[in-house]
Design a protein around this motif. Sequence first.
Motif, PDB file in Angstrom:
ATOM      1  N   ASN A   1       8.696   9.215  -2.027  1.00  0.00           N
ATOM      2  CA  ASN A   1       9.734   8.188  -1.957  1.00  0.00           C
ATOM      3  C   ASN A   1      10.123   7.853  -0.517  1.00  0.00           C
ATOM      4  O   ASN A   1      10.526   6.732  -0.225  1.00  0.00           O
TER       5      ASN A   1
ATOM      6  N   SER B   1       7.334  -2.432  -1.682  1.00  0.00           N
ATOM      7  CA  SER B   1       8.321  -3.019  -0.784  1.00  0.00           C
ATOM      8  C   SER B   1       9.090  -4.108  -1.521  1.00  0.00           C
ATOM      9  O   SER B   1       8.666  -4.572  -2.580  1.00  0.00           O
TER      10      SER B   1
ATOM     11  N   SER C   1       7.736   5.298   0.261  1.00  0.00           N
ATOM     12  CA  SER C   1       7.584   4.252  -0.773  1.00  0.00           C
ATOM     13  C   SER C   1       6.136   4.150  -1.228  1.00  0.00           C
ATOM     14  O   SER C   1       5.596   3.046  -1.411  1.00  0.00           O
TER      15      SER C   1
ATOM     16  N   PHE D   1      12.048  -3.853  -2.876  1.00  0.00           N
ATOM     17  CA  PHE D   1      13.040  -3.336  -3.813  1.00  0.00           C
ATOM     18  C   PHE D   1      13.208  -1.858  -3.523  1.00  0.00           C
ATOM     19  O   PHE D   1      12.436  -1.257  -2.777  1.00  0.00           O
ATOM     20  N   THR D   2      14.231  -1.299  -4.121  1.00  0.00           N
ATOM     21  CA  THR D   2      14.492   0.130  -3.904  1.00  0.00           C
ATOM     22  C   THR D   2      13.548   0.915  -4.812  1.00  0.00           C
ATOM     23  O   THR D   2      13.915   1.365  -5.899  1.00  0.00           O
ATOM     24  N   SER D   3      12.329   1.056  -4.357  1.00  0.00           N
ATOM     25  CA  SER D   3      11.274   1.584  -5.212  1.00  0.00           C
ATOM     26  C   SER D   3      11.533   3.000  -5.681  1.00  0.00           C
ATOM     27  O   SER D   3      11.051   3.411  -6.736  1.00  0.00           O
ATOM     28  N   ASP D   4      12.314   3.771  -4.905  1.00  0.00           N
ATOM     29  CA  ASP D   4      12.500   5.162  -5.307  1.00  0.00           C
ATOM     30  C   ASP D   4      13.463   5.298  -6.476  1.00  0.00           C
ATOM     31  O   ASP D   4      13.754   6.408  -6.907  1.00  0.00           O
ATOM     32  N   GLU D   5      13.966   4.175  -6.997  1.00  0.00           N
ATOM     33  CA  GLU D   5      14.841   4.222  -8.167  1.00  0.00           C
ATOM     34  C   GLU D   5      14.094   3.862  -9.444  1.00  0.00           C
ATOM     35  O   GLU D   5      14.686   3.868 -10.529  1.00  0.00           O
ATOM     36  N   TYR D   6      12.818   3.528  -9.336  1.00  0.00           N
ATOM     37  CA  TYR D   6      12.093   3.020 -10.482  1.00  0.00           C
ATOM     38  C   TYR D   6      10.787   3.773 -10.700  1.00  0.00           C
ATOM     39  O   TYR D   6      10.135   4.207  -9.754  1.00  0.00           O
TER      40      TYR D   6
END
Length: 127
Positions: free
Chosen positions: A74, A25, A77, A27-32
């Motif tokens: 994703n 949580s 998350s 941050f946009t975790s699905d980008e990393y």
Amino acid sequence: EVQLQASGGGLVQAGGSLRLSCVASGFTSDEYPIGWFRQAPGKEREGVSCISAYSTNIYYGDSVKGRFTISRDNAKSTVTLQMDSLKPEDTAVYHCAECELIVFAAGGETAEFNGSWGQGTLVTVSS
């Protein structure tokens, strides 16, 4: 604020299985890429596994290849580490963490864990 909350640790006999979960949580975790490293008392940090944002690349440390499986959802998350055929030497605190996958042109990959990481969950494997 980046938060990576790990859960699922516990005590298991050698040869058994555990499933660790990490909820990301802040941050946009699905980008990393996200993965796991572990640290046992008196030992250096060891990278366990790292999965890219869309699961196209995966790294496993040599000591866990063929026994551990990482996956991610994703939409939730969440990153999961399925650990099978556990050994006493797998005993450690497992931390969910941001990671960086490095793919070599000649083949193979490795991972670095220099970003944020969570508090960790203890895995104890008895012999």
